[in-house]
Each structure stands twice: as structure tokens, then as C-alpha cells.
Write an enzyme that holds these catalytic residues in place. Structure first.
Site, PDB file in Angstrom:
ATOM      1  N   GLY A  46      -1.459  -8.614   6.188  1.00 33.08           N
ATOM      2  CA  GLY A  46      -2.549  -7.766   6.658  1.00 33.08           C
ATOM      3  C   GLY A  46      -3.887  -8.334   6.225  1.00 33.08           C
ATOM      4  O   GLY A  46      -3.976  -8.995   5.178  1.00 33.08           O
ATOM      5  N   GLN A  51     -12.655  -9.172   4.529  1.00 26.37           N
ATOM      6  CA  GLN A  51     -12.069 -10.233   3.694  1.00 26.37           C
ATOM      7  C   GLN A  51     -12.470 -11.636   4.164  1.00 26.37           C
ATOM      8  O   GLN A  51     -12.311 -12.602   3.431  1.00 26.37           O
ATOM      9  CB  GLN A  51     -10.541 -10.100   3.642  1.00 26.37           C
ATOM     10  CG  GLN A  51     -10.097  -8.856   2.870  1.00 26.37           C
ATOM     11  CD  GLN A  51      -8.595  -8.738   2.832  1.00 26.37           C
ATOM     12  OE1 GLN A  51      -7.985  -8.251   3.768  1.00 26.37           O
ATOM     13  NE2 GLN A  51      -7.987  -9.219   1.769  1.00 26.37           N
ATOM     14  N   CYS A  94      -2.786  -8.608  -2.539  1.00 26.97           N
ATOM     15  CA  CYS A  94      -3.950  -8.660  -1.658  1.00 26.97           C
ATOM     16  C   CYS A  94      -4.443 -10.102  -1.600  1.00 26.97           C
ATOM     17  O   CYS A  94      -4.542 -10.753  -2.644  1.00 26.97           O
ATOM     18  CB  CYS A  94      -5.038  -7.746  -2.204  1.00 26.97           C
ATOM     19  SG  CYS A  94      -6.509  -7.703  -1.180  1.00 26.97           S
ATOM     20  N   LEU A  95      -4.746 -10.579  -0.392  1.00 29.26           N
ATOM     21  CA  LEU A  95      -5.223 -11.958  -0.253  1.00 29.26           C
ATOM     22  C   LEU A  95      -6.535 -12.179  -0.993  1.00 29.26           C
ATOM     23  O   LEU A  95      -6.869 -13.314  -1.325  1.00 29.26           O
ATOM     24  CB  LEU A  95      -5.384 -12.325   1.225  1.00 29.26           C
ATOM     25  CG  LEU A  95      -4.080 -12.383   2.037  1.00 29.26           C
ATOM     26  CD1 LEU A  95      -4.377 -12.621   3.508  1.00 29.26           C
ATOM     27  CD2 LEU A  95      -3.159 -13.471   1.492  1.00 29.26           C
ATOM     28  N   HIS A 136      -3.750   0.476   2.713  1.00 27.79           N
ATOM     29  CA  HIS A 136      -4.355  -0.635   1.959  1.00 27.79           C
ATOM     30  C   HIS A 136      -5.496  -1.263   2.756  1.00 27.79           C
ATOM     31  O   HIS A 136      -6.584  -1.495   2.217  1.00 27.79           O
ATOM     32  CB  HIS A 136      -3.254  -1.659   1.642  1.00 27.79           C
ATOM     33  CG  HIS A 136      -3.723  -2.893   0.938  1.00 27.79           C
ATOM     34  ND1 HIS A 136      -3.250  -3.269  -0.298  1.00 27.79           N
ATOM     35  CD2 HIS A 136      -4.613  -3.864   1.307  1.00 27.79           C
ATOM     36  CE1 HIS A 136      -3.845  -4.402  -0.666  1.00 27.79           C
ATOM     37  NE2 HIS A 136      -4.664  -4.784   0.289  1.00 27.79           N
ATOM     38  N   GLU A 137      -5.260  -1.512   4.056  1.00 33.02           N
ATOM     39  CA  GLU A 137      -6.279  -2.191   4.871  1.00 33.02           C
ATOM     40  C   GLU A 137      -7.452  -1.261   5.195  1.00 33.02           C
ATOM     41  O   GLU A 137      -8.602  -1.686   5.195  1.00 33.02           O
ATOM     42  CB  GLU A 137      -5.658  -2.750   6.158  1.00 33.02           C
ATOM     43  CG  GLU A 137      -4.555  -3.776   5.949  1.00 33.02           C
ATOM     44  CD  GLU A 137      -4.928  -4.943   5.047  1.00 33.02           C
ATOM     45  OE1 GLU A 137      -6.124  -5.287   4.952  1.00 33.02           O
ATOM     46  OE2 GLU A 137      -4.019  -5.507   4.405  1.00 33.02           O
ATOM     47  N   HIS A 140      -9.821  -1.211   2.466  1.00 31.81           N
ATOM     48  CA  HIS A 140     -10.746  -2.352   2.478  1.00 31.81           C
ATOM     49  C   HIS A 140     -12.008  -2.025   3.275  1.00 31.81           C
ATOM     50  O   HIS A 140     -13.110  -2.436   2.916  1.00 31.81           O
ATOM     51  CB  HIS A 140     -10.089  -3.576   3.119  1.00 31.81           C
ATOM     52  CG  HIS A 140      -9.307  -4.432   2.173  1.00 31.81           C
ATOM     53  ND1 HIS A 140      -9.871  -5.033   1.071  1.00 31.81           N
ATOM     54  CD2 HIS A 140      -8.006  -4.811   2.175  1.00 31.81           C
ATOM     55  CE1 HIS A 140      -8.937  -5.740   0.441  1.00 31.81           C
ATOM     56  NE2 HIS A 140      -7.793  -5.609   1.081  1.00 31.81           N
TER      57      HIS A 140
HETATM   58 NI    NI Z   1      -5.918  -6.458   0.610  1.00 32.32          NI
END
Ligand code: NI
Length: 171
Positions: A46, A51, A94-95, A136-137, A140
Site C-alpha cells: 500500500g 509518501q 510502512c515503506l 493505515h493508508e 497517512h
Molecule cells: Ni505506511
């Protein structure tokens, strides 16, 4: 399409509240294509536009397993409209916080509305990994990270670690 750099903790842009998408323009479609390329390359399941430094309410996702065909999902202006009282727990990563994983408790089921790339509105009910990923997304898009849900001790520890790495890269 273009590969983008993923911004990493403690980059302050991760705390921005992203703007809703108005019209779905060619620029938004390009953003989505770039996000998929960047997400698959990472690899991750995701990605929120912020990001890659774009403060727009756009999320890409693909929860298909390695041996399955790709299942790209796009959520424009996604919004949780209902959450279950029942909680579920996943080890999240998380990236933007690479190689850090912690157990996070969230509502086990959610309903979310969003637009697709043609501007059509959808309402989905999600459970399991999709429910976790959506929350989660969408977090963000509101400047919230999964480490905000873990203990202060653990959060401080990981925040310090990433601040140190960033400082070292600067020096
Ligand atoms: Ni994340």
C-alpha cells in the site's frame, strides 16, 4: 511512468494533511501510475501519495499474494464511514519506516467510501488485511503513522533511531 523516492521518517511531510482530489485529471492518472510503479518496486502492499511527497488524497494498494496475479486497487478521497467495535490485530510496517514492524490494534471491519479513477463513488465493507491497510493508508492522508498507536517508549525509540540515520546521511 516514473519511479519516485519514498520519503522516510522523520520527514515532516509525513505529518501533512493531504488535500482532497477535485477533478480526476490526466495528472492524477499519472500520479496513480507512478505510485503503482513505486509501490511495486519497493515492494509494498500500500502507498499513500504523500509518501512520494504529493499531498493529495490518493491511495494505491495490491494485497495479492506473490503467486497470485496482481490486483491493483486505487482509492481516491477514501473515507472511513463506519468501524466495528470489534478490534483486530496485525503486525504492521510502512515503506516510510523501513524494516520496522509492530503489532497494531484497529477496528476489525470498516466501511469506506471512495472514488475510482473514473470518478465513480464506491462503498466497500472490508475486513482482515484490507481493513487494516485501508485504515493505515487513510491515516497517512491525515498525517497519522502506525507508530502513533504503539507505546510512547517504542515510538520514541524508533523516532530517535530514524532521526539519527537521517542526520548521519546529512553529515
Ligand atoms: Ni505506511
Amino acid at each position: 511512468m516514473a519511479l519516485h523516492e519514498i520519503i522516510i521518517l522523520p520527514d515532516k511531510r509525513l505529518r501533512l494533511v493531504s488535500e482532497p482530489v477535485g477533478k480526476i485529471t490526466a495528472e492524477i492518472k499519472k500520479l496513480v501510475a507512478d505510485m503503482f510503479e513505486t509501490m511495486y518496486d519497493a515492494p509494498g502492499i500500500g502507498l499513500a501519495a504523500i509518501q512520494i511527497g504529493v499531498a493529495q488524497r490518493v491511495v494505491t494498494m495490491d494485497l495479492a499474494k506473490k503467486e497470485e496475479d496482481a490486483e491493483p486497487l486505487v482509492f481516491i478521497n477514501p473515507e472511513i464511514v463506519w468501524s466495528s467495535e470489534e478490534l483486530g490485530s496485525y503486525e504492521e510496517g510502512c515503506l516510510s519506516i523501513p524494516e520496522y514492524y509492530e503489532e497494531v490494534e484497529r477496528p476489525a471491519r470498516v466501511r469506506a467510501k471512495y472514488l475510482d479513477l473514473d470518478g465513480n463513488e464506491h462503498l466497500i465493507e472490508a475486513d482482515g488485511l484490507l481493513a487494516t491497510c485501508l485504515q493505515h493508508e487513510i491515516d497517512h492522508l491525515n498525517g497519522v503513522l502506525f507508530i502513533d498507536y504503539i507505546s510512547k517508549l517504542k515510538r520514541d525509540r524508533v523516532t530517535k533511531k530514524f532521526a539519527k540515520v537521517a542526520k548521519r546521511a546529512e553529515d
